[in-house]
Design a protein around this motif. Structure first.
Motif, PDB file in Angstrom:
ATOM      1  N   ILE A 284       0.862  -1.191   0.000  1.00  0.00           N
ATOM      2  CA  ILE A 284       0.000   0.000   0.000  1.00  0.00           C
ATOM      3  C   ILE A 284       0.894   1.235   0.000  1.00  0.00           C
ATOM      4  N   ASP A 285       0.394   2.311  -0.566  1.00  0.00           N
ATOM      5  CA  ASP A 285       1.117   3.590  -0.525  1.00  0.00           C
ATOM      6  C   ASP A 285       1.121   4.114   0.907  1.00  0.00           C
ATOM      7  N   PRO A 286       2.255   4.222   1.555  1.00  0.00           N
ATOM      8  CA  PRO A 286       2.209   4.624   2.963  1.00  0.00           C
ATOM      9  C   PRO A 286       2.104   6.131   3.152  1.00  0.00           C
ATOM     10  N   ASN A 287       1.681   6.536   4.351  1.00  0.00           N
ATOM     11  CA  ASN A 287       1.898   7.921   4.766  1.00  0.00           C
ATOM     12  C   ASN A 287       3.393   8.064   4.994  1.00  0.00           C
ATOM     13  N   VAL A 288       3.949   9.179   4.551  1.00  0.00           N
ATOM     14  CA  VAL A 288       5.368   9.415   4.808  1.00  0.00           C
ATOM     15  C   VAL A 288       5.474  10.698   5.625  1.00  0.00           C
ATOM     16  N   ILE A 289       5.996  10.569   6.830  1.00  0.00           N
ATOM     17  CA  ILE A 289       6.042  11.723   7.734  1.00  0.00           C
ATOM     18  C   ILE A 289       7.492  12.113   7.984  1.00  0.00           C
ATOM     19  N   TYR A 290       7.803  13.363   7.668  1.00  0.00           N
ATOM     20  CA  TYR A 290       9.148  13.879   7.933  1.00  0.00           C
ATOM     21  C   TYR A 290       9.065  14.723   9.196  1.00  0.00           C
ATOM     22  N   TYR A 291       9.695  14.262  10.242  1.00  0.00           N
ATOM     23  CA  TYR A 291       9.620  14.984  11.523  1.00  0.00           C
ATOM     24  C   TYR A 291      10.935  15.720  11.706  1.00  0.00           C
ATOM     25  N   LEU A 292      10.863  17.041  11.765  1.00  0.00           N
ATOM     26  CA  LEU A 292      12.091  17.833  11.875  1.00  0.00           C
ATOM     27  C   LEU A 292      12.376  18.164  13.338  1.00  0.00           C
TER      28      LEU A 292
ATOM     29  N   THR B 113      -1.577  14.146  -0.164  1.00  0.00           N
ATOM     30  CA  THR B 113      -2.474  13.593   0.848  1.00  0.00           C
ATOM     31  C   THR B 113      -1.733  12.660   1.809  1.00  0.00           C
ATOM     32  N   LYS B 114      -0.570  12.187   1.379  1.00  0.00           N
ATOM     33  CA  LYS B 114       0.113  11.175   2.213  1.00  0.00           C
ATOM     34  C   LYS B 114       1.434  11.638   2.813  1.00  0.00           C
ATOM     35  N   SER B 115       2.066  12.637   2.220  1.00  0.00           N
ATOM     36  CA  SER B 115       3.346  13.049   2.796  1.00  0.00           C
ATOM     37  C   SER B 115       3.144  14.300   3.640  1.00  0.00           C
ATOM     38  N   ARG B 116       3.764  14.303   4.799  1.00  0.00           N
ATOM     39  CA  ARG B 116       3.556  15.386   5.763  1.00  0.00           C
ATOM     40  C   ARG B 116       4.891  15.793   6.377  1.00  0.00           C
ATOM     41  N   ILE B 117       4.946  17.041   6.816  1.00  0.00           N
ATOM     42  CA  ILE B 117       6.132  17.489   7.519  1.00  0.00           C
ATOM     43  C   ILE B 117       5.695  17.993   8.892  1.00  0.00           C
TER      44      ILE B 117
END
Ligand code: BG6
Length: 501
Positions: free
Chosen positions: A112-120, A144-148
Protein backbone atom coordinates in the motif's frame (compact mmCIF):
# COMPACT_ATOMS: atom_id res chain seq x y z
CA UNK A 1 -9.32 4.64 14.39
CA UNK A 2 -6.05 3.23 13.21
CA UNK A 3 -4.02 5.08 10.66
CA UNK A 4 -2.77 3.61 7.42
CA UNK A 5 0.72 2.20 6.93
CA UNK A 6 3.17 4.91 7.92
CA UNK A 7 6.86 5.57 7.65
CA UNK A 8 8.36 8.17 9.99
CA UNK A 9 11.65 9.84 9.19
CA UNK A 10 12.92 11.68 12.24
CA UNK A 11 15.62 14.22 11.44
CA UNK A 12 17.52 14.79 14.67
CA UNK A 13 17.16 11.11 15.52
CA UNK A 14 19.86 11.17 18.21
CA UNK A 15 18.44 14.28 19.92
CA UNK A 16 16.74 14.64 23.21
CA UNK A 17 13.27 15.09 21.79
CA UNK A 18 13.44 11.80 19.87
CA UNK A 19 14.47 9.68 22.82
CA UNK A 20 12.54 11.51 25.54
CA UNK A 21 9.27 12.22 23.78
CA UNK A 22 8.81 10.89 20.25
CA UNK A 23 9.86 7.27 20.51
CA UNK A 24 8.26 6.76 23.96
CA UNK A 25 5.03 8.22 22.57
CA UNK A 26 5.13 5.92 19.54
CA UNK A 27 5.89 2.98 21.81
CA UNK A 28 2.89 3.79 24.02
CA UNK A 29 0.68 4.08 20.93
CA UNK A 30 1.98 0.68 19.84
CA UNK A 31 1.27 -0.91 23.23
CA UNK A 32 -2.23 0.54 23.27
CA UNK A 33 -2.91 -0.78 19.77
CA UNK A 34 -2.99 2.54 17.92
CA UNK A 35 -0.09 1.98 15.55
CA UNK A 36 -0.88 0.72 12.06
CA UNK A 37 -0.04 -2.87 11.15
CA UNK A 38 2.74 -1.64 8.93
CA UNK A 39 4.97 1.11 10.22
CA UNK A 40 8.60 2.03 10.24
CA UNK A 41 10.45 4.61 12.32
CA UNK A 42 13.68 5.78 10.78
CA UNK A 43 15.84 7.96 13.00
CA UNK A 44 18.29 10.04 10.99
CA UNK A 45 21.60 11.22 12.39
CA UNK A 46 25.30 11.52 11.77
CA UNK A 47 26.38 9.07 14.49
CA UNK A 48 27.28 5.67 13.12
CA UNK A 49 24.73 3.56 15.00
CA UNK A 50 23.50 0.25 13.69
CA UNK A 51 19.79 -0.46 14.15
CA UNK A 52 20.55 -2.63 17.16
CA UNK A 53 22.84 -0.13 18.84
CA UNK A 54 20.26 2.59 18.40
CA UNK A 55 17.52 0.39 19.87
CA UNK A 56 19.71 -0.15 22.93
CA UNK A 57 20.09 3.61 23.38
CA UNK A 58 16.35 4.10 23.13
CA UNK A 59 15.58 1.31 25.52
CA UNK A 60 17.56 3.09 28.18
CA UNK A 61 15.51 6.26 27.69
CA UNK A 62 12.20 4.52 27.46
CA UNK A 63 12.94 2.95 30.83
CA UNK A 64 13.10 6.43 32.20
CA UNK A 65 10.37 8.21 30.34
CA UNK A 66 7.61 5.87 29.26
CA UNK A 67 4.31 6.52 31.00
CA UNK A 68 3.92 2.79 31.48
CA UNK A 69 7.23 2.60 33.34
CA UNK A 70 9.58 -0.14 32.22
CA UNK A 71 8.70 -1.42 28.78
CA UNK A 72 7.33 -4.91 28.59
CA UNK A 73 10.15 -7.04 27.18
CA UNK A 74 8.04 -8.79 24.57
CA UNK A 75 6.24 -5.65 23.46
CA UNK A 76 9.48 -3.70 23.28
CA UNK A 77 11.04 -6.36 21.06
CA UNK A 78 8.01 -6.35 18.79
CA UNK A 79 8.10 -2.55 18.63
CA UNK A 80 11.87 -2.24 18.22
CA UNK A 81 11.78 -4.31 15.01
CA UNK A 82 10.12 -1.31 13.40
CA UNK A 83 12.84 1.12 14.52
CA UNK A 84 15.82 1.80 12.28
CA UNK A 85 18.75 4.15 12.20
CA UNK A 86 19.93 5.85 9.04
CA UNK A 87 23.39 7.34 9.13
CA UNK A 88 22.85 10.58 7.28
CA UNK A 89 24.00 14.04 6.43
CA UNK A 90 21.25 16.51 5.61
CA UNK A 91 23.44 18.20 2.98
CA UNK A 92 24.14 15.01 1.11
CA UNK A 93 21.88 13.82 -1.72
CA UNK A 94 22.56 10.22 -0.74
CA UNK A 95 20.54 10.76 2.43
CA UNK A 96 17.42 11.52 0.42
CA UNK A 97 18.10 8.83 -2.16
CA UNK A 98 18.26 6.31 0.65
CA UNK A 99 14.97 7.63 2.03
CA UNK A 100 13.42 7.17 -1.38
CA UNK A 101 14.62 3.57 -1.48
CA UNK A 102 13.31 2.92 2.00
CA UNK A 103 9.90 4.24 0.98
CA UNK A 104 9.89 2.00 -2.12
CA UNK A 105 10.84 -1.10 -0.11
CA UNK A 106 8.29 -0.31 2.58
CA UNK A 107 5.59 0.17 -0.03
CA UNK A 108 6.36 -3.20 -1.56
CA UNK A 109 6.24 -4.96 1.78
CA UNK A 110 3.08 -3.21 2.99
CA UNK A 111 1.37 -3.50 -0.40
CA UNK A 112 0.00 0.00 0.00
CA UNK A 113 1.12 3.59 -0.53
CA UNK A 114 2.21 4.62 2.96
CA UNK A 115 1.90 7.92 4.77
CA UNK A 116 5.37 9.41 4.81
CA UNK A 117 6.04 11.72 7.73
CA UNK A 118 9.15 13.88 7.93
CA UNK A 119 9.62 14.98 11.52
CA UNK A 120 12.09 17.83 11.88
CA UNK A 121 13.40 17.48 15.42
CA UNK A 122 16.31 19.74 14.53
CA UNK A 123 17.24 23.39 15.05
CA UNK A 124 15.33 25.78 12.75
CA UNK A 125 18.47 26.71 10.82
CA UNK A 126 18.35 23.25 9.23
CA UNK A 127 14.71 23.48 8.11
CA UNK A 128 15.44 25.04 4.73
CA UNK A 129 18.13 22.52 3.70
CA UNK A 130 15.89 19.60 4.59
CA UNK A 131 12.76 21.05 3.00
CA UNK A 132 14.60 21.94 -0.22
CA UNK A 133 16.12 18.48 -0.47
CA UNK A 134 12.78 16.80 0.15
CA UNK A 135 11.43 18.84 -2.72
CA UNK A 136 14.43 18.24 -5.01
CA UNK A 137 14.20 14.51 -4.50
CA UNK A 138 10.44 14.54 -5.01
CA UNK A 139 9.82 12.93 -1.65
CA UNK A 140 6.63 14.82 -0.85
CA UNK A 141 4.73 14.77 -4.11
CA UNK A 142 1.67 13.03 -2.73
CA UNK A 143 -0.04 15.89 -0.93
CA UNK A 144 -2.47 13.59 0.85
CA UNK A 145 0.11 11.18 2.21
CA UNK A 146 3.35 13.05 2.80
CA UNK A 147 3.56 15.39 5.76
CA UNK A 148 6.13 17.49 7.52
CA UNK A 149 6.12 18.07 11.26
CA UNK A 150 8.02 20.93 12.82
CA UNK A 151 8.57 22.07 16.37
CA UNK A 152 8.67 25.59 17.69
CA UNK A 153 10.20 28.13 17.52
CA UNK A 154 8.27 29.04 14.38
CA UNK A 155 10.47 32.02 13.69
CA UNK A 156 12.03 34.56 16.01
CA UNK A 157 9.70 37.41 15.05
CA UNK A 158 7.01 38.20 12.48
CA UNK A 159 9.48 38.61 9.66
CA UNK A 160 11.30 35.34 10.17
CA UNK A 161 8.01 33.51 10.77
CA UNK A 162 6.75 34.77 7.39
CA UNK A 163 9.94 33.63 5.70
CA UNK A 164 9.67 30.22 7.33
CA UNK A 165 6.06 29.89 6.21
CA UNK A 166 7.02 30.91 2.69
CA UNK A 167 9.83 28.41 2.62
CA UNK A 168 7.66 25.55 3.85
CA UNK A 169 4.86 26.70 1.56
CA UNK A 170 7.14 26.46 -1.47
CA UNK A 171 7.56 22.71 -0.87
CA UNK A 172 4.42 21.64 1.00
CA UNK A 173 0.79 22.68 0.95
CA UNK A 174 -0.65 23.93 4.26
CA UNK A 175 -2.51 20.59 4.58
CA UNK A 176 0.86 18.84 4.77
CA UNK A 177 2.41 21.07 7.44
CA UNK A 178 2.00 20.09 11.09
CA UNK A 179 3.32 22.77 13.45
CA UNK A 180 3.43 21.28 16.93
CA UNK A 181 2.36 23.21 19.98
CA UNK A 182 2.47 20.45 22.56
CA UNK A 183 0.06 22.30 24.88
CA UNK A 184 -2.72 21.60 22.40
CA UNK A 185 -2.16 17.87 22.87
CA UNK A 186 -2.62 17.97 26.63
CA UNK A 187 -5.82 16.27 27.77
CA UNK A 188 -6.88 19.17 29.95
CA UNK A 189 -6.34 21.64 27.11
CA UNK A 190 -8.34 19.54 24.65
CA UNK A 191 -11.06 19.45 27.26
CA UNK A 192 -11.57 23.22 27.10
CA UNK A 193 -13.44 22.85 23.83
CA UNK A 194 -15.43 19.88 25.13
CA UNK A 195 -16.28 21.80 28.27
CA UNK A 196 -17.38 24.93 26.45
CA UNK A 197 -19.16 23.41 23.47
CA UNK A 198 -20.53 20.08 24.69
CA UNK A 199 -22.42 21.67 27.59
CA UNK A 200 -25.21 24.18 27.28
CA UNK A 201 -24.90 25.79 30.69
CA UNK A 202 -21.69 27.76 30.23
CA UNK A 203 -22.07 29.39 26.85
CA UNK A 204 -24.88 31.81 27.86
CA UNK A 205 -22.58 33.15 30.61
CA UNK A 206 -19.43 33.15 28.53
CA UNK A 207 -19.23 36.81 27.67
CA UNK A 208 -18.72 40.35 28.93
CA UNK A 209 -22.12 40.43 30.62
CA UNK A 210 -21.14 37.82 33.17
CA UNK A 211 -17.37 37.50 33.08
CA UNK A 212 -15.32 40.00 35.00
CA UNK A 213 -11.86 38.98 33.87
CA UNK A 214 -9.78 35.99 32.82
CA UNK A 215 -6.38 34.91 34.13
CA UNK A 216 -4.02 32.48 32.46
CA UNK A 217 -1.07 31.62 34.64
CA UNK A 218 1.65 29.18 33.57
CA UNK A 219 4.38 29.12 36.17
CA UNK A 220 7.36 26.79 36.38
CA UNK A 221 9.84 25.96 39.10
CA UNK A 222 12.37 24.88 36.49
CA UNK A 223 15.36 27.00 35.64
CA UNK A 224 17.47 26.72 32.52
CA UNK A 225 19.08 23.29 32.76
CA UNK A 226 21.06 22.97 29.55
CA UNK A 227 18.81 25.32 27.58
CA UNK A 228 20.38 28.64 28.58
CA UNK A 229 21.84 29.26 25.13
CA UNK A 230 18.50 28.90 23.38
CA UNK A 231 16.51 30.69 26.06
CA UNK A 232 18.74 33.72 26.32
CA UNK A 233 17.90 34.48 22.71
CA UNK A 234 14.20 33.86 23.24
CA UNK A 235 12.84 34.91 26.66
CA UNK A 236 9.45 34.24 28.20
CA UNK A 237 7.43 36.14 25.61
CA UNK A 238 8.77 34.13 22.69
CA UNK A 239 9.15 30.85 24.55
CA UNK A 240 5.72 30.63 26.18
CA UNK A 241 3.35 33.48 25.36
CA UNK A 242 3.69 33.60 21.57
CA UNK A 243 2.61 29.99 21.36
CA UNK A 244 1.26 28.00 24.33
CA UNK A 245 -0.40 30.76 26.32
CA UNK A 246 -1.96 32.58 23.39
CA UNK A 247 -3.31 29.24 22.22
CA UNK A 248 -4.95 28.78 25.63
CA UNK A 249 -6.38 32.27 25.36
CA UNK A 250 -7.80 31.45 21.92
CA UNK A 251 -9.53 28.34 23.26
CA UNK A 252 -11.14 30.36 26.04
CA UNK A 253 -12.13 33.31 23.88
CA UNK A 254 -13.07 31.77 20.52
CA UNK A 255 -16.58 31.74 19.08
CA UNK A 256 -18.28 28.34 18.77
CA UNK A 257 -17.09 26.67 15.54
CA UNK A 258 -19.83 25.13 13.38
CA UNK A 259 -18.16 21.73 13.60
CA UNK A 260 -15.14 20.05 15.09
CA UNK A 261 -13.13 20.11 11.89
CA UNK A 262 -9.57 21.34 11.70
CA UNK A 263 -10.15 24.48 9.71
CA UNK A 264 -13.48 25.34 11.30
CA UNK A 265 -11.80 25.31 14.70
CA UNK A 266 -8.66 27.05 13.52
CA UNK A 267 -10.61 29.80 11.77
CA UNK A 268 -12.33 30.68 15.04
CA UNK A 269 -9.03 30.69 16.88
CA UNK A 270 -7.31 32.96 14.42
CA UNK A 271 -10.27 35.36 14.63
CA UNK A 272 -9.45 35.82 18.32
CA UNK A 273 -5.85 36.75 17.55
CA UNK A 274 -7.05 39.24 14.96
CA UNK A 275 -9.42 40.79 17.50
CA UNK A 276 -6.78 41.36 20.13
CA UNK A 277 -5.89 44.95 20.86
CA UNK A 278 -2.44 45.97 19.62
CA UNK A 279 -0.16 47.72 22.07
CA UNK A 280 1.03 51.28 21.72
CA UNK A 281 4.07 52.50 23.72
CA UNK A 282 1.88 53.80 26.57
CA UNK A 283 0.04 50.48 26.90
CA UNK A 284 3.33 48.62 27.01
CA UNK A 285 4.52 50.68 29.96
CA UNK A 286 1.22 50.19 31.76
CA UNK A 287 0.17 46.69 30.79
CA UNK A 288 3.29 44.63 30.12
CA UNK A 289 5.68 43.66 32.87
CA UNK A 290 8.88 41.62 32.69
CA UNK A 291 11.23 40.08 35.21
CA UNK A 292 14.34 38.02 35.63
CA UNK A 293 15.12 35.73 38.53
CA UNK A 294 17.97 35.96 40.96
CA UNK A 295 19.35 33.10 43.00
CA UNK A 296 17.35 31.50 45.76
CA UNK A 297 16.26 28.22 47.24
CA UNK A 298 13.91 25.73 45.64
CA UNK A 299 12.76 22.81 47.75
CA UNK A 300 15.82 22.97 49.97
CA UNK A 301 18.33 23.34 47.13
CA UNK A 302 20.18 26.52 46.36
CA UNK A 303 19.76 27.58 42.74
CA UNK A 304 21.72 30.16 40.76
CA UNK A 305 20.32 33.36 39.34
CA UNK A 306 19.49 33.57 35.62
CA UNK A 307 22.63 35.48 34.73
CA UNK A 308 24.75 32.73 36.28
CA UNK A 309 23.05 29.96 34.31
CA UNK A 310 25.12 28.01 31.80
CA UNK A 311 24.91 29.53 28.29
CA UNK A 312 23.44 32.84 29.51
CA UNK A 313 25.11 36.21 29.00
CA UNK A 314 26.14 37.50 32.46
CA UNK A 315 24.66 40.90 31.53
CA UNK A 316 21.56 39.44 29.93
CA UNK A 317 18.39 41.51 29.78
CA UNK A 318 16.29 38.53 28.70
CA UNK A 319 13.03 38.21 30.60
CA UNK A 320 12.36 34.96 32.44
CA UNK A 321 8.98 36.25 33.56
CA UNK A 322 6.28 38.18 31.74
CA UNK A 323 2.83 39.37 32.76
CA UNK A 324 0.58 41.12 30.28
CA UNK A 325 -2.93 42.48 30.28
CA UNK A 326 -4.66 41.95 26.94
CA UNK A 327 -8.04 42.90 25.57
CA UNK A 328 -10.05 41.08 22.93
CA UNK A 329 -11.90 43.78 21.05
CA UNK A 330 -15.06 42.11 19.87
CA UNK A 331 -18.70 42.00 20.98
CA UNK A 332 -18.25 39.05 23.29
CA UNK A 333 -15.25 40.35 25.19
CA UNK A 334 -15.40 44.13 25.04
CA UNK A 335 -13.85 45.53 28.23
CA UNK A 336 -12.93 42.16 29.78
CA UNK A 337 -9.24 42.03 30.71
CA UNK A 338 -7.23 38.87 30.06
CA UNK A 339 -4.24 38.72 32.41
CA UNK A 340 -1.49 36.37 31.30
CA UNK A 341 1.61 35.50 33.27
CA UNK A 342 4.42 33.03 32.96
CA UNK A 343 7.81 32.62 34.55
CA UNK A 344 10.69 30.33 35.35
CA UNK A 345 11.94 29.55 38.84
CA UNK A 346 8.64 30.49 40.39
CA UNK A 347 7.21 29.26 43.65
CA UNK A 348 5.08 26.56 42.10
CA UNK A 349 4.80 24.72 38.79
CA UNK A 350 1.21 25.02 37.71
CA UNK A 351 -0.84 26.00 34.71
CA UNK A 352 -4.26 27.34 35.55
CA UNK A 353 -6.96 29.28 33.72
CA UNK A 354 -9.31 31.26 35.96
CA UNK A 355 -12.55 32.72 34.67
CA UNK A 356 -13.84 35.14 37.26
CA UNK A 357 -17.52 36.03 37.04
CA UNK A 358 -19.14 39.31 38.02
CA UNK A 359 -20.46 39.92 41.47
CA UNK A 360 -24.12 39.44 42.37
CA UNK A 361 -26.08 42.57 41.40
CA UNK A 362 -27.64 42.99 44.81
CA UNK A 363 -26.54 41.54 48.14
CA UNK A 364 -29.40 40.27 50.29
CA UNK A 365 -27.23 38.84 53.09
CA UNK A 366 -25.98 40.97 55.93
CA UNK A 367 -22.21 41.48 56.10
CA UNK A 368 -22.00 39.38 59.31
CA UNK A 369 -23.19 36.38 57.28
CA UNK A 370 -20.29 36.54 54.91
CA UNK A 371 -17.07 34.74 55.58
CA UNK A 372 -14.50 35.28 52.84
CA UNK A 373 -16.71 36.49 50.02
CA UNK A 374 -15.57 35.36 46.62
CA UNK A 375 -17.13 36.07 43.23
CA UNK A 376 -17.84 32.87 41.31
CA UNK A 377 -14.86 31.42 39.55
CA UNK A 378 -14.39 28.65 37.06
CA UNK A 379 -10.90 27.28 37.52
CA UNK A 380 -9.50 25.07 34.78
CA UNK A 381 -6.36 23.47 36.11
CA UNK A 382 -4.22 22.16 33.27
CA UNK A 383 -1.36 20.73 35.35
CA UNK A 384 -0.16 19.26 37.64
CA UNK A 385 -3.66 18.98 39.11
CA UNK A 386 -6.00 18.04 36.29
CA UNK A 387 -9.35 19.42 37.27
CA UNK A 388 -12.15 21.89 36.68
CA UNK A 389 -13.51 23.66 39.74
CA UNK A 390 -16.53 25.90 40.03
CA UNK A 391 -16.26 28.13 43.07
CA UNK A 392 -19.64 29.04 44.50
CA UNK A 393 -20.91 30.55 47.71
CA UNK A 394 -22.66 28.12 50.03
CA UNK A 395 -24.27 28.15 53.43
CA UNK A 396 -22.05 26.61 56.02
CA UNK A 397 -23.99 24.01 58.04
CA UNK A 398 -25.13 25.48 61.33
CA UNK A 399 -27.97 27.33 62.97
CA UNK A 400 -26.98 30.71 61.59
CA UNK A 401 -26.74 31.87 57.98
CA UNK A 402 -23.03 32.01 57.27
CA UNK A 403 -21.77 31.93 53.71
CA UNK A 404 -18.39 30.81 52.49
CA UNK A 405 -16.93 29.85 49.12
CA UNK A 406 -16.75 26.14 48.26
CA UNK A 407 -15.56 24.26 45.19
CA UNK A 408 -17.57 21.93 42.99
CA UNK A 409 -14.79 19.76 41.62
CA UNK A 410 -14.35 17.62 38.53
CA UNK A 411 -11.08 15.90 39.22
CA UNK A 412 -9.59 13.65 36.53
CA UNK A 413 -7.99 11.30 39.05
CA UNK A 414 -11.19 10.72 40.93
CA UNK A 415 -13.33 10.47 37.80
CA UNK A 416 -11.29 8.41 35.37
CA UNK A 417 -9.03 5.44 35.85
CA UNK A 418 -6.14 4.43 33.64
CA UNK A 419 -3.26 6.37 32.18
CA UNK A 420 -3.71 9.73 30.59
CA UNK A 421 -1.96 9.85 27.23
CA UNK A 422 0.97 12.21 26.88
CA UNK A 423 0.50 15.21 24.57
CA UNK A 424 2.91 13.71 22.03
CA UNK A 425 0.88 10.53 21.76
CA UNK A 426 -2.20 12.47 20.74
CA UNK A 427 -0.26 14.69 18.36
CA UNK A 428 1.69 11.89 16.68
CA UNK A 429 -1.46 9.85 16.21
CA UNK A 430 -3.10 12.89 14.63
CA UNK A 431 -0.22 13.34 12.18
CA UNK A 432 -0.70 9.73 11.11
CA UNK A 433 -4.45 10.22 10.80
CA UNK A 434 -4.02 13.49 8.92
CA UNK A 435 -5.99 15.52 11.47
CA UNK A 436 -4.68 19.08 11.83
CA UNK A 437 -7.14 20.35 14.45
CA UNK A 438 -4.53 20.47 17.22
CA UNK A 439 -1.78 22.00 15.09
CA UNK A 440 -0.90 25.60 14.44
CA UNK A 441 -1.80 26.98 11.05
CA UNK A 442 0.63 29.36 9.37
CA UNK A 443 -1.67 32.38 9.68
CA UNK A 444 -2.16 31.72 13.42
CA UNK A 445 1.55 31.77 13.99
CA UNK A 446 1.90 35.03 12.10
CA UNK A 447 -1.05 36.65 13.86
CA UNK A 448 0.47 35.79 17.25
CA UNK A 449 3.79 37.33 16.26
CA UNK A 450 2.07 40.37 14.85
CA UNK A 451 0.32 40.95 18.19
CA UNK A 452 3.53 40.67 20.19
CA UNK A 453 5.89 42.60 17.93
CA UNK A 454 5.32 46.02 19.56
CA UNK A 455 6.19 44.54 22.98
CA UNK A 456 9.17 42.60 21.67
CA UNK A 457 10.48 45.70 19.93
CA UNK A 458 9.98 47.88 23.00
CA UNK A 459 11.73 45.31 25.16
CA UNK A 460 14.62 44.82 22.76
CA UNK A 461 16.31 48.08 23.85
CA UNK A 462 19.90 47.49 24.82
CA UNK A 463 20.02 49.60 27.95
CA UNK A 464 20.68 47.66 31.08
CA UNK A 465 17.60 46.93 33.17
CA UNK A 466 17.33 46.69 36.90
CA UNK A 467 17.39 42.94 36.61
CA UNK A 468 17.19 40.59 38.41
CA UNK A 469 13.95 41.70 40.01
CA UNK A 470 12.45 38.59 41.54
CA UNK A 471 14.06 35.85 43.52
CA UNK A 472 13.84 32.18 42.74
CA UNK A 473 10.89 30.57 44.56
CA UNK A 474 8.80 33.77 44.49
CA UNK A 475 5.70 34.66 42.48
CA UNK A 476 7.60 37.03 40.19
CA UNK A 477 8.35 40.75 40.42
CA UNK A 478 6.21 43.10 42.47
CA UNK A 479 5.30 45.00 39.33
CA UNK A 480 3.32 41.95 38.26
CA UNK A 481 1.24 42.16 41.41
CA UNK A 482 0.69 45.85 40.74
CA UNK A 483 -0.42 45.16 37.17
CA UNK A 484 -3.45 43.26 38.38
CA UNK A 485 -3.88 44.92 41.80
CA UNK A 486 -4.47 48.31 40.19
CA UNK A 487 -7.64 46.84 38.68
CA UNK A 488 -8.72 45.53 42.08
CA UNK A 489 -7.83 41.85 41.50
CA UNK A 490 -5.04 39.55 42.51
CA UNK A 491 -3.38 36.59 40.82
CA UNK A 492 -5.18 33.41 41.65
CA UNK A 493 -3.08 30.41 42.66
CA UNK A 494 -4.45 26.98 43.19
CA UNK A 495 -3.10 25.46 46.40
CA UNK A 496 -1.63 22.14 45.37
CA UNK A 497 -2.50 19.24 47.57
CA UNK A 498 -0.37 16.10 47.50
CA UNK A 499 1.32 17.35 44.39
CA UNK A 500 4.87 18.41 43.84
CA UNK A 501 4.94 22.16 44.15
C1 BG6 B 1 8.37 24.52 26.07
C2 BG6 B 1 9.24 25.66 26.49
O1 BG6 B 1 7.75 24.80 24.84
O2 BG6 B 1 7.37 24.31 27.07
C3 BG6 B 1 9.88 25.38 27.84
O3 BG6 B 1 10.25 25.86 25.50
C4 BG6 B 1 8.82 25.05 28.86
O4 BG6 B 1 10.65 26.49 28.27
C5 BG6 B 1 7.90 23.97 28.34
O5 BG6 B 1 9.47 24.61 30.04
C6 BG6 B 1 6.73 23.77 29.28
O6 BG6 B 1 6.03 22.63 28.91
P1 BG6 B 1 5.22 21.79 29.99
O7 BG6 B 1 4.51 20.76 29.18
O8 BG6 B 1 6.24 21.21 30.92
O9 BG6 B 1 4.31 22.75 30.68
Amino acid sequence: IKSQATIFFIFGGTGDLTSRKLVPALYNLFVDGWMPDHFSIVAMGRTGFTDDQFREVLLKDINQFSRSGKPDQGKWEAFAKHVHFQVSDINDSKTYEEQSQRIATFKKEAGIDPNVIYYLAVAPRFFSTIAENISKHKLAVDATKSRIVIEKPFGHDLDSARKLNQLLGSVFSEQQIYRIDHYLGKETVQNILAFRFANSIFEPLWNRNYIDHVQISVTEQLGMGSRGGYYDDAGALRDMIQNHILQLLCLVAMEPPVSFEADKVRNCKVDVLHSMRKFNPEDIKKNAVRGQYSKGWIEGKEVVGYREEQGVNPQSNTETFAAIKFFVDNWRWHGVPFYLRTGKRMHQSSSVITIQFKDVPHMIFPSEAIEGWQQNRLIISIQPEMSVRLQVQAKRPGLDMTLNPVDMIFDYNGTYTGDTPEAYETLLLDTMLGDQTLFMRGDQVEAAWDLLMPILNAWAGKKSLSFPNYSADSWGPETAEALIAQDGFHWFTLPLKNAKK
